[in-house]
Design an enzyme around this catalytic site. Structure first.
Site, PDB file in Angstrom:
ATOM      1  N   ASN A 149     -19.698   9.220  24.769  1.00  0.00           N
ATOM      2  CA  ASN A 149     -19.488  10.040  23.987  1.00  0.00           C
ATOM      3  C   ASN A 149     -20.013  10.496  22.893  1.00  0.00           C
ATOM      4  OD1 ASN A 149     -17.035   9.229  23.724  1.00  0.00           O
ATOM      5  ND2 ASN A 149     -16.520  11.186  23.067  1.00  0.00           N
ATOM      6  N   GLY A 225     -12.231   4.234  24.742  1.00  0.00           N
ATOM      7  CA  GLY A 225     -12.471   4.608  26.243  1.00  0.00           C
ATOM      8  C   GLY A 225     -11.813   4.777  27.072  1.00  0.00           C
ATOM      9  N   GLU A 247      -7.773   3.416  21.500  1.00  0.00           N
ATOM     10  CA  GLU A 247      -8.148   4.273  22.040  1.00  0.00           C
ATOM     11  C   GLU A 247      -8.262   5.340  23.449  1.00  0.00           C
ATOM     12  OE1 GLU A 247      -6.829   6.330  18.638  1.00  0.00           O
ATOM     13  OE2 GLU A 247      -6.856   3.688  18.164  1.00  0.00           O
ATOM     14  N   CYS A 281     -13.176  13.212  23.216  1.00  0.00           N
ATOM     15  CA  CYS A 281     -11.908  12.821  23.274  1.00  0.00           C
ATOM     16  C   CYS A 281     -10.333  13.768  22.597  1.00  0.00           C
ATOM     17  CB  CYS A 281     -11.958  11.213  23.206  1.00  0.00           C
ATOM     18  SG  CYS A 281     -12.002  11.324  21.366  1.00  0.00           S
ATOM     19  N   GLU A 460      -6.149   4.541  13.979  1.00  0.00           N
ATOM     20  CA  GLU A 460      -7.191   3.521  13.332  1.00  0.00           C
ATOM     21  C   GLU A 460      -7.658   4.275  12.240  1.00  0.00           C
ATOM     22  OE1 GLU A 460     -10.403   4.406  16.679  1.00  0.00           O
ATOM     23  OE2 GLU A 460     -10.616   2.808  16.273  1.00  0.00           O
TER      24      GLU A 460
HETATM   25  P1  NAD Z   1     -15.020   4.047  29.711  1.00  0.00           P
HETATM   26  O1  NAD Z   1     -13.627   2.475  29.477  1.00  0.00           O
HETATM   27  O2  NAD Z   1     -16.222   3.351  31.501  1.00  0.00           O
HETATM   28  O3  NAD Z   1     -15.738   2.617  29.346  1.00  0.00           O
HETATM   29  C1  NAD Z   1     -15.962   2.342  27.467  1.00  0.00           C
HETATM   30  C2  NAD Z   1     -15.837   0.892  27.059  1.00  0.00           C
HETATM   31  O4  NAD Z   1     -15.591   0.055  27.415  1.00  0.00           O
HETATM   32  C3  NAD Z   1     -17.646   0.860  27.767  1.00  0.00           C
HETATM   33  O5  NAD Z   1     -18.315   0.071  26.353  1.00  0.00           O
HETATM   34  C4  NAD Z   1     -17.771   0.203  28.436  1.00  0.00           C
HETATM   35  O6  NAD Z   1     -18.726  -0.353  28.785  1.00  0.00           O
HETATM   36  C5  NAD Z   1     -16.315  -0.928  28.502  1.00  0.00           C
HETATM   37  N1  NAD Z   1     -15.811  -1.450  28.975  1.00  0.00           N
HETATM   38  C6  NAD Z   1     -15.244  -0.467  30.190  1.00  0.00           C
HETATM   39  N2  NAD Z   1     -14.524  -1.564  31.235  1.00  0.00           N
HETATM   40  C7  NAD Z   1     -14.547  -2.278  30.648  1.00  0.00           C
HETATM   41  C8  NAD Z   1     -13.062  -3.738  30.856  1.00  0.00           C
HETATM   42  N3  NAD Z   1     -12.581  -3.830  31.649  1.00  0.00           N
HETATM   43  N4  NAD Z   1     -13.487  -4.893  29.852  1.00  0.00           N
HETATM   44  C9  NAD Z   1     -14.065  -4.774  28.468  1.00  0.00           C
HETATM   45  N5  NAD Z   1     -14.549  -3.141  28.406  1.00  0.00           N
HETATM   46  C10 NAD Z   1     -15.031  -2.711  29.587  1.00  0.00           C
HETATM   47  O7  NAD Z   1     -15.034   4.790  28.800  1.00  0.00           O
HETATM   48  P2  NAD Z   1     -16.480   6.112  29.042  1.00  0.00           P
HETATM   49  O8  NAD Z   1     -16.644   6.505  30.485  1.00  0.00           O
HETATM   50  O9  NAD Z   1     -17.069   4.956  28.058  1.00  0.00           O
HETATM   51  O10 NAD Z   1     -15.489   6.723  27.783  1.00  0.00           O
HETATM   52  C11 NAD Z   1     -15.007   7.810  28.621  1.00  0.00           C
HETATM   53  C12 NAD Z   1     -13.056   7.615  27.882  1.00  0.00           C
HETATM   54  O11 NAD Z   1     -13.529   7.249  26.496  1.00  0.00           O
HETATM   55  C13 NAD Z   1     -12.763   9.108  28.003  1.00  0.00           C
HETATM   56  O12 NAD Z   1     -11.418   8.664  29.052  1.00  0.00           O
HETATM   57  C14 NAD Z   1     -12.438   9.144  26.770  1.00  0.00           C
HETATM   58  O13 NAD Z   1     -11.248  10.002  26.540  1.00  0.00           O
HETATM   59  C15 NAD Z   1     -12.170   8.235  26.502  1.00  0.00           C
HETATM   60  N6  NAD Z   1     -12.652   8.161  24.914  1.00  0.00           N
HETATM   61  C16 NAD Z   1     -11.152   8.072  23.741  1.00  0.00           C
HETATM   62  C17 NAD Z   1     -11.087   8.288  22.341  1.00  0.00           C
HETATM   63  C18 NAD Z   1     -10.051   7.985  21.754  1.00  0.00           C
HETATM   64  O14 NAD Z   1     -10.123   8.155  20.394  1.00  0.00           O
HETATM   65  N7  NAD Z   1      -8.718   8.087  22.242  1.00  0.00           N
HETATM   66  C19 NAD Z   1     -12.907   8.482  21.776  1.00  0.00           C
HETATM   67  C20 NAD Z   1     -13.648   9.162  23.150  1.00  0.00           C
HETATM   68  C21 NAD Z   1     -13.446   8.812  23.788  1.00  0.00           C
END
Ligand code: NAD
Length: 478
Positions: A149, A225, A247, A281, A460
């Protein structure tokens, strides 16, 4: 067509197995290039390079480390236009957002932590007959995994403190938005970052990401993520006793009281609902409004939302671009259907937008406002992460607090009131890692950033990040 490569030991290299994934431009829905589908062998090569680079990097004089990180920051700003365009093409966000938010903040992340490393200090404890001091030593090789995002913004938010603290990094950006992380490699080389200090490996979460988490030489994982992936990472990393910063997702409440500064609240609430297509997020997706101003707010808010322009992300007149991927587009539309089936009334949007060519296959969703749902329904409990908000009225402070705290998430919350006592009371009692009062997304990089409940563990920002990326060792002299 662009074929991007991994960045290992200061060089762009093809994935060991030679496998690639397709990348798409969300604005047009068209194929835009190929990215490595890396596996454990690529991670092994990256860890090998990082391990070899660690002794020199961790013992480099602080000013020299500072100068290199500052040069990376400046390199990002020198490439502002190219990076902003790449970020927009990869993610569907408007070029304006990338130019004014994503890329400047990525540069600031490096600048901020370059300065932090010069000032970072540890404690000493004196008592009659003893002197103890704490060493804060870098961990070694660490993993940084980031989402789509805010691609370079969040990737650099992890990498910068990890490097500042003296670690070497194996980083993985989202497979959906790999382009700016790919371009970062060249900028790091130009800034004089020694080979192997930062390695960037592309690929899918369950293969490339998991290989980072599983690697025994990677001492800590900083992850941003989804809550689902965060739980999976914690499951793998916990028995290996790795340090973890997670996060995760959010379902943030936006609480609006009748005594607020109405115009400022209205402007900000439009932004906090739909900025970056609602894919931040920290966006406030549950809007709770005090009953006495609910009709006025609903009318004014809908008028503003209906005036938002959606379309070509390069057109500076557009407020929203495309959502990030076909999969996410379908997920968000599925959530809107779910809301309807739960009895929600669509007050605005509620459907995809058909654009003229060449954007006719792009993934555009109209900003959507839904009313008439309870706090307990799935729409108000589960993260949507798109341009969708719900409206609900409340009668009392107690009811507002109960509604706000009713989800399994606890990332951020916003409170709009001019009643000082109420503001402090909500700040204390909201289950969230971040509370904004009469503002939104105002960030001081020194402050702790993170969530409670299913929004994650760890913080963080500022010293919190420097502490996460170092190990405290106590030394006592008698
Ligand atoms: P995602 O969890 O699908 O992926 C995030 C990252 O993790 C990607 O690089 C992905 O390839 C990797 N990943 C996925 N599964 C994994 C695993 N089993 N092991 C290791 N790595 C893995 O998330 P997304 O769809 O890319 O992002 C959206 C999500 O991120 C939303 O839930 C959003 O709320 C969250 N987010 C949180 C924050 C925060 O600061 N809390 C900030 C931005 C986004």
């Amino acid at each position: 067509m662009q074929i991007i490569q991994n960045f290992i030991n200061g060089e762009y290299v093809a994935p060991v197995a030679g496998n690639y994934l397709d990348n798409y431009n969300p604005a047009t829905g068209s194929f835009s290039g190929k990215i490595p589908d890396s596996d454990a062998d690529d991670i092994e090569a990256a860890v090998h390079a990082a391990t070899a680079a660690f002794p020199a990097w961790s013992s480099m004089p602080l000013e020299q480390r500072h100068d290199i990180l500052r040069a990376i920051s400046e390199g990002i700003l020198q490439n502002l236009d190219a990076l902003a365009l790449a970020e927009s093409e990869d993610s569907g966000k408007t070029v304006t957002t990338a130019r004014t938010v994503d890329i400047p903040r990525s540069a600031l992340n490096f600048k901020f932590f370059a300065t932090a490393l010069l000032h970072f200090a540890s404690e000493s404890h004196q008592a009659p007959g003893s002197l103890s001091y704490t060493l804060r030593q870098p961990l070694g090789v660490v993993g940084c995994i980031s989402p789509w995002n805010l691609p370079l913004y969040l990737f650099s938010w992890k990498i910068a403190p990890a490097l500042a603290a003296g670690n070497c990094v194996v980083g993985k950006p989202s497979e959906v938005t790999p382009l700016t992380a790919y371009l970062l490699g060249e900028i790091c080389n130009a800034a004089g970052l020694p080979p192997g200090v930062l390695n960037i490996v592309h690929g899918l979460g369950p293969s490339t990401g998991e290989a980072i988490v599983r690697h025994p030489k990677i001492k800590a994982v900083s992850f941003t993520g989804s809550t689902r992936a965060g739980a999976e990472i914690a499951r793998i990393a916990a028995p290996m006793f790795k340090k973890l910063s997670l996060e995760l997702g959010g379902k943030n409440p936006n609480l609006i009281f009748a005594d607020c500064d109405y115009e400022k609240m209205l402007d900000t609430t439009v932004r906090s609902s739909f900025n970056n297509q609602g894919q931040i997020c920290l966006c406030g997706s549950r809007i709770y409004v005090e009953k006495s101003i609910y009709p006025r707010f609903k009318k004014d808010f809908l008028e503003r939302v209906q005036n938002l322009k959606v379309g070509n992300p390069s057109d500076p007149n557009n407020n929203l671009g495309a959502v990030v991927s076909k999969m996410h587009f379908e997920k968000v539309l599925g959530c809107i259907e779910l809301a309807k089936s739960e009895g929600g009334q669509i007050l605005a949007g509620g459907s995809p937008i058909q654009m003229p060519a060449p954007f006719d296959n792009g993934w555009y969703i109209a900003p959507t406002v839904i009313e008439g749902l309870s706090s307990e329904c799935r729409t108000n409990q589960e993260e949507i992460f798109g341009p969708v908000v719900t409206l609900q009225a409340f009668d009392s402070d107690e009811e507002a607090l109960e509604m706000a705290n009713s989800t399994p998430y606890g990332l951020s919350a916003t409170v709009w009131t001019n009643n000082l006592q109420r503001a402090h009371s909500f700040a204390t009692n909201l289950q969230a890692g971040i509370v904004w009062v009469n503002t939104w997304m105002l960030r001081d990089l020194r402050t702790p950033f993170g969530g409670v409940k299913n929004s994650g563990v760890g913080r963080e920002g500022g010293w919190e990040a420097m502490r996460f990326f170092t190990e405290a060792k106590n030394v006592t002299f008698g």
